[in-house]
Design an enzyme around this catalytic site. Structure first.
Site, PDB file in Angstrom:
ATOM      1  N   CYS A 147       9.810   1.421 -10.875  1.00 23.20           N
ATOM      2  CA  CYS A 147       9.240   2.756 -11.319  1.00 23.20           C
ATOM      3  C   CYS A 147       9.835   3.427 -12.325  1.00 23.20           C
ATOM      4  O   CYS A 147       9.481   3.776 -13.532  1.00 23.20           O
ATOM      5  CB  CYS A 147       8.961   3.464 -10.122  1.00 23.20           C
ATOM      6  SG  CYS A 147      10.090   3.560  -8.926  1.00 23.20           S
ATOM      7  N   HIS A 240       9.361  10.882 -11.242  1.00 20.42           N
ATOM      8  CA  HIS A 240      10.708  10.433 -11.432  1.00 20.42           C
ATOM      9  C   HIS A 240      11.094  11.273 -12.932  1.00 20.42           C
ATOM     10  O   HIS A 240      10.397  10.887 -13.869  1.00 20.42           O
ATOM     11  CB  HIS A 240      10.920   9.026 -11.565  1.00 20.42           C
ATOM     12  CG  HIS A 240      11.115   8.153 -10.297  1.00 20.42           C
ATOM     13  ND1 HIS A 240      10.717   8.822  -9.116  1.00 20.42           N
ATOM     14  CD2 HIS A 240      11.109   6.903 -10.157  1.00 20.42           C
ATOM     15  CE1 HIS A 240      10.903   7.904  -8.138  1.00 20.42           C
ATOM     16  NE2 HIS A 240      11.052   6.922  -8.576  1.00 20.42           N
TER      17      HIS A 240
HETATM   18  N1  LIG Z   1       7.302   3.962  -3.586  1.00 13.23           N
HETATM   19  C1  LIG Z   1       7.439   3.854  -5.061  1.00 13.23           C
HETATM   20  O1  LIG Z   1       7.401   4.769  -5.900  1.00 13.23           O
HETATM   21  C2  LIG Z   1       7.485   2.420  -5.347  1.00 13.23           C
HETATM   22  C3  LIG Z   1       7.443   1.391  -4.644  1.00 13.23           C
HETATM   23  N2  LIG Z   1       7.603   0.058  -4.979  1.00 13.23           N
HETATM   24  C4  LIG Z   1       7.638  -1.031  -4.165  1.00 13.23           C
HETATM   25  O2  LIG Z   1       6.260  -1.165  -3.500  1.00 13.23           O
HETATM   26  C5  LIG Z   1       6.460  -1.728  -2.126  1.00 13.23           C
HETATM   27  C6  LIG Z   1       5.874  -0.817  -1.098  1.00 13.23           C
HETATM   28  O3  LIG Z   1       6.437   0.432  -1.256  1.00 13.23           O
HETATM   29  P1  LIG Z   1       6.007   1.529  -0.318  1.00 13.23           P
HETATM   30  O4  LIG Z   1       4.375   1.641  -0.202  1.00 13.23           O
HETATM   31  O5  LIG Z   1       6.876   2.684  -0.590  1.00 13.23           O
HETATM   32  O6  LIG Z   1       6.372   0.945   1.262  1.00 13.23           O
HETATM   33  P2  LIG Z   1       5.795   1.633   2.680  1.00 13.23           P
HETATM   34  O7  LIG Z   1       6.934   1.204   3.583  1.00 13.23           O
HETATM   35  O8  LIG Z   1       5.328   2.960   2.505  1.00 13.23           O
HETATM   36  O9  LIG Z   1       4.457   0.612   3.181  1.00 13.23           O
HETATM   37  C7  LIG Z   1       4.889  -0.955   3.295  1.00 13.23           C
HETATM   38  C8  LIG Z   1       3.407  -1.435   3.513  1.00 13.23           C
HETATM   39  O10 LIG Z   1       3.798  -3.004   3.849  1.00 13.23           O
HETATM   40  C9  LIG Z   1       3.437  -3.225   5.152  1.00 13.23           C
HETATM   41  N3  LIG Z   1       4.380  -4.256   5.631  1.00 13.23           N
HETATM   42  C10 LIG Z   1       5.503  -3.976   6.111  1.00 13.23           C
HETATM   43  N4  LIG Z   1       6.235  -4.922   6.850  1.00 13.23           N
HETATM   44  C11 LIG Z   1       5.060  -5.980   6.788  1.00 13.23           C
HETATM   45  C12 LIG Z   1       5.248  -7.300   7.190  1.00 13.23           C
HETATM   46  N5  LIG Z   1       6.391  -7.865   7.729  1.00 13.23           N
HETATM   47  N6  LIG Z   1       4.131  -7.891   7.134  1.00 13.23           N
HETATM   48  C13 LIG Z   1       2.906  -7.467   6.459  1.00 13.23           C
HETATM   49  N7  LIG Z   1       2.780  -6.280   5.981  1.00 13.23           N
HETATM   50  C14 LIG Z   1       3.964  -5.415   6.177  1.00 13.23           C
HETATM   51  C15 LIG Z   1       3.270  -1.925   5.848  1.00 13.23           C
HETATM   52  O11 LIG Z   1       2.123  -2.126   6.849  1.00 13.23           O
HETATM   53  P3  LIG Z   1       2.202  -1.192   8.207  1.00 13.23           P
HETATM   54  O12 LIG Z   1       1.832   0.268   7.829  1.00 13.23           O
HETATM   55  O13 LIG Z   1       1.584  -1.888   9.168  1.00 13.23           O
HETATM   56  O14 LIG Z   1       3.674  -1.257   8.724  1.00 13.23           O
HETATM   57  C16 LIG Z   1       2.845  -0.921   4.743  1.00 13.23           C
HETATM   58  O15 LIG Z   1       1.438  -1.143   4.330  1.00 13.23           O
HETATM   59  C17 LIG Z   1       7.672  -2.072  -2.128  1.00 13.23           C
HETATM   60  O16 LIG Z   1       8.107  -3.373  -2.513  1.00 13.23           O
HETATM   61  C18 LIG Z   1       8.576  -1.058  -2.945  1.00 13.23           C
HETATM   62  O17 LIG Z   1       9.688  -1.447  -3.373  1.00 13.23           O
HETATM   63  C19 LIG Z   1       7.503  -0.059  -6.178  1.00 13.23           C
HETATM   64  C20 LIG Z   1       7.861   1.005  -7.241  1.00 13.23           C
HETATM   65  C21 LIG Z   1       7.447   2.168  -6.888  1.00 13.23           C
HETATM   66  N1  LIG Z   2      13.625   2.023  -5.543  1.00 15.29           N
HETATM   67  C1  LIG Z   2      12.369   2.954  -6.222  1.00 15.29           C
HETATM   68  C2  LIG Z   2      11.181   2.372  -5.895  1.00 15.29           C
HETATM   69  C3  LIG Z   2      10.970   1.024  -5.639  1.00 15.29           C
HETATM   70  O1  LIG Z   2      10.766   0.644  -4.664  1.00 15.29           O
HETATM   71  O2  LIG Z   2      11.311   0.112  -6.707  1.00 15.29           O
HETATM   72  P1  LIG Z   2      11.444  -1.599  -6.597  1.00 15.29           P
HETATM   73  O3  LIG Z   2       9.943  -1.813  -6.665  1.00 15.29           O
HETATM   74  O4  LIG Z   2      12.090  -1.678  -7.817  1.00 15.29           O
HETATM   75  O5  LIG Z   2      12.068  -1.701  -5.298  1.00 15.29           O
HETATM   76  C4  LIG Z   2      12.889   4.323  -5.850  1.00 15.29           C
HETATM   77  O6  LIG Z   2      13.354   4.333  -5.049  1.00 15.29           O
HETATM   78  O7  LIG Z   2      12.246   5.320  -6.607  1.00 15.29           O
END
Ligand SMILES: NC(=O)C1=CN([C@@H]2O[C@H](COP(=O)(O)OP(=O)(O)OC[C@H]3O[C@@H](n4cnc5c(N)ncnc54)[C@H](OP(=O)(O)O)[C@@H]3O)[C@@H](O)[C@H]2O)C=CC1
Ligand SMILES: N[C@@H](CC(=O)OP(=O)(O)O)C(=O)O
Length: 347
Positions: A147, A240
């Site tokens: 991000c 951010h």
């Molecule tokens: N938040 C942000 O600003 C950003 C996040 N990201 C990336 O995006 C991804 C998601 O982040 P975020 O939404 O914040 O994370 P969350 O923890 O909020 O959500 C994770 C999701 O993955 C599911 N999950 C967790 N473990 C498993 C598993 N073992 N098998 C299948 N599904 C699973 C969860 O399901 P359940 O609800 O059932 O646990 C939930 O739907 C990450 O890789 C993060 O690094 C990238 C850029 C920005």
């Molecule tokens: N690490 C970023 C969000 C994130 O999950 O990034 P990445 O997809 O590179 O793991 C933050 O904390 O704001």
């Protein structure tokens, strides 16, 4: 309509995917996956909805399934919002038969996986052919960056095309939503700032140079300037903020820099893609902007807002500015969707 699935649909980024795709003119949500904790439940019962907009009616009754291609069937594209360790195992399974537009970091720096911002390096999508040949997949994986990286790189791209950049320093102030709903305890962040985000600085430094790098027909050669990042967590929910310091090889005029940034347009704007902002970079002239609360939603959260653009009096040939980008829209779900829109249009 193209049938799409969302992997990790109950999480912070998964919910943004749902919000942005609910009324999409070309993509229709037909599958939602999450962990075993959520599988088998109606989406409305499985997810703790945290967005300001209500849960779209169209997804409330969809039954969440396990994150497995045998369960999430008949989809042409899956959007991945999975934790990186799960993504590393699951995304290749889906890529055997469909397009994976991933927001997770697991596959970003694989040499045959395109890491793409459509306005910056759409030509890196040519790696898809190499990926399919290497791995024997009918589908493929395309990733979007971290991000903080996305917001920074959208502002560096027009400057990199016009000037010889010598080095860049960036200091981030990142929202708590970046760490997921349970990521940062309130006791750690209220009335506080945490000066460390694991792996973030390394990702910003490597991904940015990779995105601005040249695809030579076989692999990507990173851009040749120095980049140093310092990343910090602040008590903001979404958006951010980054303070950017750039040293060029030659002298510059601030009006030229301003024109360069605000005239920047890329392929999504030329193709008029549904999620493309009119201008990827928007300049604010007020001395107290940009601010996350006021500027994160610029052009539906898909544009990066730049302010406090000025010459750096302390050093020759240098400028500095502050930017704000929405971390879960332009920095995550919106970025993957724009990648998929571009792929649907040109591949
Ligand atoms: N938040 C942000 O600003 C950003 C996040 N990201 C990336 O995006 C991804 C998601 O982040 P975020 O939404 O914040 O994370 P969350 O923890 O909020 O959500 C994770 C999701 O993955 C599911 N999950 C967790 N473990 C498993 C598993 N073992 N098998 C299948 N599904 C699973 C969860 O399901 P359940 O609800 O059932 O646990 C939930 O739907 C990450 O890789 C993060 O690094 C990238 C850029 C920005
Ligand atoms: N690490 C970023 C969000 C994130 O999950 O990034 P990445 O997809 O590179 O793991 C933050 O904390 O704001």
């Amino acid at each position: 309509m193209v049938n799409v699935g969302i992997l990790g649909a109950t999480g912070m980024v998964g919910q943004r995917f749902i919000e942005l795709l609910a009324d999409h003119p070309k993509f229709e949500i037909t599958a939602l996956t999450a962990s075993a904790r959520s599988a088998g439940k109606r989406y409305e019962d499985a997810a703790t909805w945290y967005l300001d907009s209500p849960i779209p009616e169209s997804v409330k009754d969809i039954t969440v399934v396990d994150t497995d291609p045998k369960e999430a069937k008949d989809v042409d594209i899956v959007f991945s919002a999975l934790p990186a360790d799960t993504a590393a195992i699951v995304e290749p399974k889906f890529a055997k038969s469909c397009i994976v537009a991933s927001n997770a970091s697991a596959m970003r720096m694989e040499p045959d996986v395109p890491l793409v911002i459509p306005e910056v390096n759409p030509e890196h999508l040519d790696l898809v052919e190499i990926q399919q040949k290497n791995r024997g997949w009918d589908g493929f994986i395309v990733t979007n960056p971290n991000c903080s990286t996305i917001a920074l790189t959208l502002t560096l791209k027009p400057l990199y095309d016009q000037y010889n950049i010598k080095r860049v320093y960036v200091s981030t102030m990142q929202a708590v939503s970046g760490a997921g709903y349970n990521g940062v305890p309130s006791m750690a962040i209220v009335d506080n700032l945490v000066p460390f985000i694991g792996g973030e600085e390394e990702k910003m430094e490597s991904e940015t140079l990779h995105l601005l790098g040249e695809f030579d027909g076989e692999s990507v050669v990173p851009a040749p300037f120095g980049l140093s990042a310092s990343c910090h967590r602040v008590a903001v929910v979404n958006g951010h903020t980054e303070a950017v310091f750039i040293e060029m090889e030659d002298d510059l005029e601030i009006e030229d820099v301003k024109n360069c940034l605000c005239n920047f347009k890329g392929l999504p704007q030329k193709l008029d893609l549904h999620s493309a902002p009119k201008n990827p970079v928007v300049i604010r002239e007020e001395e107290n902007r940009p601010q996350p609360r006021m500027d994160r939603n610029t052009d539906n959260g898909m544009a990066v807002t730049v302010g406090r653009l000025r010459k750096d009096a302390a050093f020759d040939n240098s400028l500095r500015y502050v930017l704000v980008g929405h971390n879960t829209i332009r920095g995550a779900a919106g970025a993957s969707i724009l990648n998929a829109e571009l792929i649907s249009e040109i591949m």
